[in-house]
Design a protein around this motif. Structure first.
Motif, PDB file in Angstrom:
ATOM      1  N   LEU A  21       0.510  -1.273   0.000  1.00 47.81           N
ATOM      2  CA  LEU A  21      -0.061   0.348  -0.103  1.00 47.81           C
ATOM      3  C   LEU A  21       0.729   1.397   0.026  1.00 47.81           C
ATOM      4  CD1 LEU A  21      -2.705   1.917   0.253  1.00 47.81           C
ATOM      5  CD2 LEU A  21      -2.467   0.954   3.075  1.00 47.81           C
ATOM      6  N   PHE A  22       1.684   1.498   0.650  1.00 48.79           N
ATOM      7  CA  PHE A  22       2.677   2.519   0.836  1.00 48.79           C
ATOM      8  C   PHE A  22       3.593   2.649  -0.618  1.00 48.79           C
ATOM      9  CE2 PHE A  22       2.074   1.456   6.069  1.00 48.79           C
ATOM     10  CZ  PHE A  22       0.833   3.057   6.187  1.00 48.79           C
ATOM     11  N   ALA A  23       3.893   1.638  -0.658  1.00 52.88           N
ATOM     12  CA  ALA A  23       4.752   1.985  -1.889  1.00 52.88           C
ATOM     13  C   ALA A  23       3.435   1.994  -3.636  1.00 52.88           C
ATOM     14  CB  ALA A  23       5.259   0.395  -2.432  1.00 52.88           C
ATOM     15  N   GLY A  24       3.049   1.550  -3.130  1.00 51.00           N
ATOM     16  CA  GLY A  24       2.178   2.096  -4.306  1.00 51.00           C
ATOM     17  C   GLY A  24       1.005   3.478  -4.067  1.00 51.00           C
ATOM     18  N   LEU A  25       1.213   3.774  -2.887  1.00 55.03           N
ATOM     19  CA  LEU A  25       1.212   5.124  -2.792  1.00 55.03           C
ATOM     20  C   LEU A  25       2.088   6.321  -3.320  1.00 55.03           C
ATOM     21  CD1 LEU A  25      -0.142   5.456   0.632  1.00 55.03           C
ATOM     22  CD2 LEU A  25      -1.850   5.823  -1.427  1.00 55.03           C
ATOM     23  N   GLY A  26       3.479   5.861  -3.125  1.00 52.73           N
ATOM     24  CA  GLY A  26       4.444   6.391  -3.582  1.00 52.73           C
ATOM     25  C   GLY A  26       3.889   6.407  -5.249  1.00 52.73           C
ATOM     26  N   ARG A 264       0.091   2.215 -14.003  1.00 54.68           N
ATOM     27  CA  ARG A 264       1.632   0.833 -13.574  1.00 54.68           C
ATOM     28  C   ARG A 264       0.976   0.564 -12.480  1.00 54.68           C
ATOM     29  NH1 ARG A 264       4.739   5.725 -15.596  1.00 54.68           N
ATOM     30  NH2 ARG A 264       3.925   6.932 -13.186  1.00 54.68           N
ATOM     31  N   LEU A 265       0.194   0.792 -11.377  1.00 57.68           N
ATOM     32  CA  LEU A 265      -0.596  -0.138 -10.247  1.00 57.68           C
ATOM     33  C   LEU A 265      -1.155  -0.792 -10.909  1.00 57.68           C
ATOM     34  CD1 LEU A 265      -1.390   3.193  -7.686  1.00 57.68           C
ATOM     35  CD2 LEU A 265       0.477   1.222  -7.508  1.00 57.68           C
ATOM     36  N   THR A 325      -5.826   6.887  -5.914  1.00 58.43           N
ATOM     37  CA  THR A 325      -4.566   7.344  -7.056  1.00 58.43           C
ATOM     38  C   THR A 325      -5.652   8.108  -8.275  1.00 58.43           C
ATOM     39  OG1 THR A 325      -3.320   5.998  -7.000  1.00 58.43           O
ATOM     40  CG2 THR A 325      -3.291   7.050  -8.563  1.00 58.43           C
ATOM     41  N   ALA A 326      -5.439   9.177  -9.011  1.00 57.36           N
ATOM     42  CA  ALA A 326      -6.153   9.426  -9.773  1.00 57.36           C
ATOM     43  C   ALA A 326      -5.780   9.008 -10.649  1.00 57.36           C
ATOM     44  CB  ALA A 326      -5.859  11.199  -9.881  1.00 57.36           C
ATOM     45  N   THR A 327      -7.480   8.650 -11.443  1.00 58.08           N
ATOM     46  CA  THR A 327      -8.026   7.612 -12.726  1.00 58.08           C
ATOM     47  C   THR A 327      -7.375   8.877 -14.097  1.00 58.08           C
ATOM     48  OG1 THR A 327     -10.216   8.323 -12.776  1.00 58.08           O
ATOM     49  CG2 THR A 327      -9.131   6.458 -11.588  1.00 58.08           C
ATOM     50  N   PRO A 328      -6.849   7.970 -14.966  1.00 58.47           N
ATOM     51  CA  PRO A 328      -7.178   8.471 -16.382  1.00 58.47           C
ATOM     52  C   PRO A 328      -8.223   9.453 -16.764  1.00 58.47           C
ATOM     53  CG  PRO A 328      -5.491   6.962 -16.206  1.00 58.47           C
ATOM     54  CD  PRO A 328      -6.680   6.879 -15.332  1.00 58.47           C
ATOM     55  N   VAL A 329      -9.634   8.766 -16.961  1.00 67.14           N
ATOM     56  CA  VAL A 329     -10.450   9.134 -17.430  1.00 67.14           C
ATOM     57  C   VAL A 329     -11.493   9.296 -16.106  1.00 67.14           C
ATOM     58  CG1 VAL A 329     -12.728   7.809 -18.139  1.00 67.14           C
ATOM     59  CG2 VAL A 329     -10.255   7.374 -18.623  1.00 67.14           C
ATOM     60  N   ALA A 330     -11.782  10.545 -15.838  1.00 71.83           N
ATOM     61  CA  ALA A 330     -12.599  11.275 -15.031  1.00 71.83           C
ATOM     62  C   ALA A 330     -13.717  10.025 -14.553  1.00 71.83           C
ATOM     63  CB  ALA A 330     -13.055  12.924 -15.032  1.00 71.83           C
ATOM     64  N   LEU A 331     -13.674  10.111 -12.839  1.00 67.80           N
ATOM     65  CA  LEU A 331     -15.074   9.394 -12.639  1.00 67.80           C
ATOM     66  C   LEU A 331     -16.077  10.474 -12.244  1.00 67.80           C
ATOM     67  CD1 LEU A 331     -13.048   6.082 -10.882  1.00 67.80           C
ATOM     68  CD2 LEU A 331     -14.247   6.168 -13.753  1.00 67.80           C
ATOM     69  N   GLU A 332     -16.238  11.627 -12.604  1.00 67.67           N
ATOM     70  CA  GLU A 332     -17.486  12.451 -11.823  1.00 67.67           C
ATOM     71  C   GLU A 332     -18.482  12.367 -12.901  1.00 67.67           C
ATOM     72  OE1 GLU A 332     -14.159  13.638 -12.742  1.00 67.67           O
ATOM     73  OE2 GLU A 332     -13.501  13.827 -10.770  1.00 67.67           O
ATOM     74  N   PRO A 333     -19.503  12.520 -12.205  1.00 65.27           N
ATOM     75  CA  PRO A 333     -20.971  13.061 -13.171  1.00 65.27           C
ATOM     76  C   PRO A 333     -20.602  13.509 -13.868  1.00 65.27           C
ATOM     77  CG  PRO A 333     -21.334  12.391 -10.693  1.00 65.27           C
ATOM     78  CD  PRO A 333     -19.694  12.981 -10.536  1.00 65.27           C
ATOM     79  N   ALA A 334     -21.008  13.415 -15.154  1.00 69.77           N
ATOM     80  CA  ALA A 334     -21.671  14.638 -16.581  1.00 69.77           C
ATOM     81  C   ALA A 334     -21.781  15.432 -16.002  1.00 69.77           C
ATOM     82  CB  ALA A 334     -22.561  13.663 -17.717  1.00 69.77           C
ATOM     83  N   ARG A 335     -23.399  15.807 -15.273  1.00 68.11           N
ATOM     84  CA  ARG A 335     -22.768  17.123 -14.827  1.00 68.11           C
ATOM     85  C   ARG A 335     -22.917  17.648 -13.987  1.00 68.11           C
ATOM     86  NH1 ARG A 335     -28.288  14.492 -11.330  1.00 68.11           N
ATOM     87  NH2 ARG A 335     -28.884  13.967 -12.886  1.00 68.11           N
ATOM     88  N   ASP A 336     -20.838  17.180 -13.130  1.00 67.55           N
ATOM     89  CA  ASP A 336     -20.008  18.150 -13.046  1.00 67.55           C
ATOM     90  C   ASP A 336     -18.830  17.704 -12.983  1.00 67.55           C
ATOM     91  OD1 ASP A 336     -22.002  17.702 -10.789  1.00 67.55           O
ATOM     92  OD2 ASP A 336     -21.189  16.018  -9.749  1.00 67.55           O
ATOM     93  N   GLN A 337     -18.948  17.770 -14.859  1.00 68.90           N
ATOM     94  CA  GLN A 337     -17.872  18.664 -15.242  1.00 68.90           C
ATOM     95  C   GLN A 337     -17.683  19.112 -15.987  1.00 68.90           C
ATOM     96  OE1 GLN A 337     -17.121  14.868 -17.989  1.00 68.90           O
ATOM     97  NE2 GLN A 337     -17.215  13.107 -16.264  1.00 68.90           N
TER      98      GLN A 337
END
Length: 669
Positions: A21-26, A264-265, A325-337
């Motif tokens: 976990l700690f290695a992955g956070l880095g 990479r993760l 970790t931030a995803t390359p594809v946004a996961l926010e609702p479409a109405r909030d983008q």
């Protein structure tokens, strides 16, 4: 078996999970201090740590209960040990959920920990009004209820309640993994749910074997490991498939897979999964036979378990890092983008599909992993049962296999094809999917006689545990089963559900909420199956109507469906106007015309399976009469027409008495 294994194995799992976990956070960048509104190191590291502990505890809970239900004998100490593992895991899950809820609130709100009323009021608002807070509150409550049940229940049958509660506790976590209103929400939630449950059965089942290793002897441990291996194989398929789907929805492109921390993760977790697959193959082919050996079997098991749990810990830790970790594809609702979106995308999260054409029914797809796996496993297990019967010299009708296979293919198409792609936007398509789920698919599935096949193909257990055969026999004999399979009850549920669903708020819930949509599919599939089973089923049920009454029941349900269809066709008000009427379609019929088309489908196309049912009932009635006549003919042949001779003798005696009486009357005159 080494006594230290029960302590060393869980400790190794947790240690490798936290290290990964700690290695992955880095690697993913989640450990770095934020430029704006940084919550502090305690939250940055504490949240993923607590969430990883939630995942591990859920694995211990679900895995141990599944092993108890499927592999263990309830009267032996092994079942009590497994339920103790479940109770302890549920307690840890409750505490970890509470900690994660609190840390999540601090992270989202930006407020520092404080005992004052302002912090408490904000926390209360978070868990009652914000979706993320509500989901964590549900997780906490479900974990607490499951803890109480796991400590209180030791009965074999009531353990099913613990299992249902444990599985339900995975749903809030699956819903958190993808924001409602974001593109692909339904597919992502189902994929993550499959992933969570599969990983939990896989990891938790192995942990349960560790705690049982000092309770059972080598031969028993070999048997239990073999049963666990079957579960692990199914879990591996689900985890691998759901991992691919979930990763693709979040990564999007190959460049993002290799060029971002999240990608990479994902690659590291994939490598861990491949290693675990190799472990599983070794376990099935080499380890299980060695466990029962007089020498070396226990040591081989111990070393194997330690190595596999270490890799599972790495995979769990990477999963925890992926969640932060931030995803390359946004996961926010479409109405909030902040982009300008269509009404359809505002409502569903997905763009409006192109116009539905006849070709679209073959080319448009919207895959749902959960239902795909249901169809794949359903077909594979059925064929495996047929093959097992063939190997021991028993025959199984080819027509039943064809019927079941056709039903699974139709179910796959309905839940993954054009009907699934367009049912949110067109009421007529939704109604066509409804008719498929409640009428056509159950009709062909019932003709496959899956219960009869399962009872013939599965072996009877003699060690006190319950496998597929024992659970099926118990299920078909319960009072609840006798009620829901009664023809009158099945008919009322079958026809009444149509009215209750569309003329109550349930329809809106199914349209707007992912859980409601899944409930709709399950309910209509089961209600249709039970009705068809009561009418034409080959599988045994406690009671069926006589054939004439079955036809009467079928025509009554047909009339109910027809009246429902006419109501939609002649109505002037639009159902779910703020949904189907607000999609902003520029193609196809108007919403009201489309609704009337849906009514025509319910009346016309929906009646065809009912007519097929009536035809099958008539054929079965005719065959039943023919069988009865053949039985009487064979009985007559065996007795030399004794019954007919006795009948003729009775007639002759009656005629003789009549003649004597007539002669006496004539003499008296």
């Amino acid at each position: 078996m080494p006594r230290s294994l029960r302590v060393l194995a869980p400790a190794l799992l947790i240690a490798t999970a936290f290290a990964a976990l700690f290695a992955g956070l880095g690697i993913g960048g989640a450990a770095a201090e934020r430029a704006l509104a940084d919550p502090g190191a305690l939250v940055r590291f504490g949240m993923p740590l607590a969430r990883t502990l939630v995942n591990l505890a859920m694995a211990g809970l679900i895995g141990s209960v599944v092993m108890t239900v499927w592999a263990l004998a309830s009267e032996r100490r092994e079942a009590r040990v497994a339920m103790d593992v479940a109770a302890g895991s549920a307690a840890v899950l409750t505490v970890a959920s509470a900690v994660t809820l609190l840390l999540t609130f601090v992270d989202v709100s930006g407020l520092a920990f404080s005992p004052d009323a302002t912090f408490g009021a904000a926390l209360a608002q978070f868990v009652t009004e914000v979706e993320l807070g509500q989901l964590w509150l549900w997780e906490l409550l479900l974990a607490a209820v499951t803890t109480v049940l796991a400590f209180a229940i030791r009965d074999r049958r009531l353990t099913l309640l613990v299992l249902l509660a444990a599985l339900a506790s995975a749903l809030p976590l699956a819903q958190q993994g993808h924001a409602a209103g974001a593109s692909g929400h339904g597919q992502a939630v189902n994929s993550l749910l499959v992933h969570l449950i599969g990983a939990a059965v896989w990891l938790g089942g192995l942990l349960t074997l560790v705690f049982l290793s000092r309770t059972v002897d080598r031969r028993r441990l070999s048997v239990l490991t073999s049963r666990y291996s079957t579960l692990a194989l199914l879990a591996f398929v689900g985890v691998a498939a759901s991992g691919v789907v979930s990763a693709w929805l979040r990564v999007g492109t190959l460049d993002a897979l290799f060029g971002t921390g999240y990608g990479r993760l994902v690659l590291l977790k994939t490598a861990a999964l491949v290693v675990l697959g190799v472990f599983g193959a070794f376990q099935r082919t080499r380890l299980i036979p060695r466990i029962a050996e007089a020498r070396g079997g226990d040591r081989a098991f111990a070393w194997f378990v330690l190595a596999e749990l270490a890799v599972m810990g790495v995979a769990s830790g990477i999963a925890g890092a992926l969640g932060r970790t931030a995803t390359p594809v946004a996961l926010e609702p479409a109405r909030d983008q902040g982009d300008r979106i269509s009404p359809a995308e505002w409502l569903t999260g997905d763009p409006l599909p192109p116009e539905l054409t006849p070709v679209s029914y073959l080319t448009s797809w919207k895959f749902d992993l959960a239902w795909t796996l249901v169809c794949v496993f359903g077909l594979a297990l059925y064929i495996a049962g047929v093959v097992r019967l063939a190997r021991r010299g028993d025959r199984w009708p080819v027509g039943r296999t064809i019927a079941w296979s056709l039903g699974m293919l139709l179910l796959f198409y309905t839940t993954n094809g054009a009907l699934n792609a367009y049912e949110q936007y067109l009421f007529s398509t939704h109604m066509l999917a409804h008719m498929m789920l409640t009428m056509l698919i159950p009709l062909v599935l019932v003709l496959g006689a899956p219960i009869t096949l399962a009872l013939r193909a599965t072996e009877k257990r003699s060690d006190g545990s319950w496998g597929g055969r024992e659970w099926i026999l118990w299920a078909v004999q319960t009072p609840y089963s006798k009620i829901i399979t009664h023809p009158a009850v099945a008919a009322v549920v079958f026809s009444g559900s149509l009215w209750l669903f569309y003329f109550t708020p349930i329809a809106r819930w199914a349209a707007q909420e992912h859980l409601g949509h899944q409930w709709m599919i399950i309910h209509f599939l089961i209600s249709g199956y039970l009705f068809c089973l009561s009418m034409i089923g080959i599988d045994p049920v406690p009671y069926r109507f006589p054939y004439p009454l079955r036809l009467v029941t079928l025509f009554a349900t047909m009339a109910s469906h027809a009246f429902f269809g006419v109501t939609l066709m002649t109505g002037d008000s639009l159902m779910l106007a703020d949904w189907y009427g607000a999609m902003g379609r520029s193609w196809g019929a108007t919403p009201l015309e489309d609704q009337r088309t849906g009514g025509g489908i319910a009346w016309g196309i929906g009646e065809l399976p009912t007519l097929a049912l009536a035809l099958i009932v008539a054929v079965q009635w005719s065959r039943s009469d023919a069988k009865e006549q053949k039985r009487k003919d064979r009985a007559a042949d065996r007795s030399g027409d004794a019954e007919l001779a006795a009948y003729n003798e009775m007639l002759a005696q009656t005629a003789q008495r009549d003649r004597k009486a007539a002669g006496q009357n004539s003499r008296s005159v």
